[in-house]
Design an enzyme around this catalytic site. Structure first.
Site, PDB file in Angstrom:
ATOM      1  N   CYS A 120       0.749  -1.266   0.000  1.00  0.00           N
ATOM      2  CA  CYS A 120       0.000   0.000   0.000  1.00  0.00           C
ATOM      3  C   CYS A 120       0.779   1.316   0.000  1.00  0.00           C
ATOM      4  CB  CYS A 120      -0.913   0.029   1.216  1.00  0.00           C
ATOM      5  SG  CYS A 120      -2.075  -1.347   1.313  1.00  0.00           S
ATOM      6  N   HIS A 162      -2.876   7.106   4.265  1.00  0.00           N
ATOM      7  CA  HIS A 162      -1.790   6.135   4.480  1.00  0.00           C
ATOM      8  C   HIS A 162      -0.405   6.654   4.099  1.00  0.00           C
ATOM      9  CE1 HIS A 162      -0.695   1.555   4.547  1.00  0.00           C
ATOM     10  NE2 HIS A 162      -0.522   2.163   5.700  1.00  0.00           N
TER      11      HIS A 162
HETATM   12 CA    CA Z   1      -3.072  -2.151  -0.874  1.00  0.00          CA
END
Ligand code: CA
Length: 458
Positions: free
Chosen positions: A73, A131
């Protein structure tokens, strides 16, 4: 006095705009999270209906050799936001959810896509999963976005008031202020993106919207209405995952309908990618919920299943629908968007992405990238590179493996013994590339978990 300063502002604003202002497209970047390579209709899925994404694919160019710069990610997002291999600035791991930690996030000396678009006169918005750091200094609005709505961590529960770890249950955040979750999260992100598009329609100023769904990343939670429509999928987990993909598809459909209704669909450049391959979510050996076929491997790996992803580019006003099969990478989004905005990429650092538009229109022949590189877990970790159709994979403790992707997309036949000269050449190319990288500036996922656990014990 107030009126004259307003006019002055307006004139200075207009003065910096290029003459082709009216032609500049809006830019919409849609990111799915952990979507399997084969899990949408336009990639061949037979069991998950995705009519809206299929329509988006049919409206533009499907890049069949599309990659992201990392098999998981946060590093992929760091690459996308900077147009640079994130290894150049040590962003090679997921930041841990530690809001007091000033290291765990996209390093502040990196220039971001929204900063460059803003400089070129664009409105900039972000909706969805961030994130890229929990400390307030890493907030999207500190990194170039005018506005933000979403979840600041690496994921989130899908229904309000569900239980999970701290990172997945934090309140949603609107422009720096906490806000409770209202509904199924994928639907709420669809609503918010549509509202952004509506708000910015009919304006002279073009916009950038970064729409990063956390779907279909775990936890596996889906609306009953979708589960009922997917009764043909016997495996319960696969069905739930599929329902999450359907909800994502519906949200994309809602966004496209809003673009259409506000006469912005023609002149909006839309990218669609997943941030990495489908994870290997097997339940007690009962099989995998995601489907990366025909690729080998899954999220976290540098076989194709880790970072070769569904990759669409649509711009109805300029791009003819079709297929593009030379390797491209999500790092290319920044230079492409900035070029169309009439802006400039930073000159004081290496930008690894390239402007894809001339390649996608057919104006430029040749290939956007001679080589692509991947590394995870630092210099001692897993490595891969692609040059033409050759793919080299080098895992710690193992010998380099060589695959011919043209003949063997599933990386099943290691040709390293037959082509030692290619192995030597690609290995030295990796060594050369690695000279431009640094070691990770924040720790691996394991170290992160230990830190988070220590904090929880306090
Ligand atoms: Ca991901």
């Amino acid at each position: 006095m107030r009126r004259s300063s307003l006019l002055l502002c307006l004139f200075s604003f207009l003065a910096i705009l290029p003459s082709s202002f009216s032609a500049r497209p809006n830019v919409l970047i849609i990111v799915a999270d952990d979507l399997g390579y084969h899990d949408v209709g336009f990639q061949g899925s037979k069991d998950i209906p995705t009519p809206h994404l299929d329509r988006l694919a049919a409206s533009g160019v499907r890049c069949t050799n599309g990659y992201v710069s990392h098999p998981f990610c946060s590093p992929t997002r760091a690459g996308l936001m900077t147009g640079r291999y994130q290894h150049r600035f040590g962003h090679e791991n997921n930041p841990v959810w530690l809001p007091e930690d000033t290291k765990q996030g996209l390093p502040l000396d990196q220039t971001t896509l929204p900063q460059l678009m803003k400089k070129a006169g664009y409105a900039t918005g972000a909706v969805g999963k961030w994130h890229l750091g929990a400390h307030p200094q890493f907030h999207p609005m500190k990194r170039g976005f005018d506005e933000f709505f979403g979840a600041l961590g690496g994921g989130h529960v899908y229904f309000p008031d569900q239980k999970a770890g701290a990172e997945y249950t934090i309140p949603l955040n609107r422009n720096g202020v906490d806000e409770p979750q209202k509904k199924y999260l994928t639907e709420q992100f669809g609503d918010e993106a549509s509202a952004y598009i509506q708000r910015h329609s009919g304006q002279a100023q073009p916009w950038l919207l970064y729409l990063a769904f956390n779907a279909p990343h775990t936890p596996l939670q889906a609306p009953e209405s979708w589960l009922e429509k997917l009764a043909h999928i016997a495996d319960k987990n696969r069905r739930t995952y599929a329902a999450m993909v359907c909800a994502l598809d519906a949200a994309v459909g809602q966004v496209m309908a809003r673009l259409d209704a506000t006469q912005q669909l023609q002149n909006t450049l839309i990218f669609f990618i997943s941030d990495n391959g489908g994870p290997n979510l097997s339940a007690k050996g009962a099989g995998n919920f995601t489907d990366n076929s025909p690729l080998r491997g899954a999220k976290g790996m540098v076989y194709e299943g880790g970072m070769r992803v569904p990759f669409l580019v649509s711009w109805p006003a300029k791009l003819k629908p079709g297929i593009y099969d030379r390797p491209v990478i999500a790092l290319d989004i920044l230079p492409t968007a900035v070029a169309l905005a009439g802006g400039e990429v930073p000159q004081d650092r290496v930008i690894d992405g390239v402007n894809l538009l001339p390649y996608l229109t057919g104006e430029a022949t040749g290939t956007p990238h001679e080589s692509l590189f991947w590394r995870s877990q630092g210099p001692q970790g897993i490595h891969a590179m692609r040059q033409g159709n050759w793919k080299l994979v080098h895992l710690p403790g193992g010998k380099p493996e060589l695959y011919d992707l043209a003949a063997d997309i599933g990386e099943s036949k290691d040709l390293s013994a037959e082509k030692p000269e290619v192995v030597t050449q690609l290995t030295s190319a990796i060594t050369e590339w690695e000279k431009g990288t640094s070691t990770p500036v924040f720790g691996g996922p394991r170290e992160g978990k230990t830190k988070a656990k220590k904090k929880a014990k306090k």
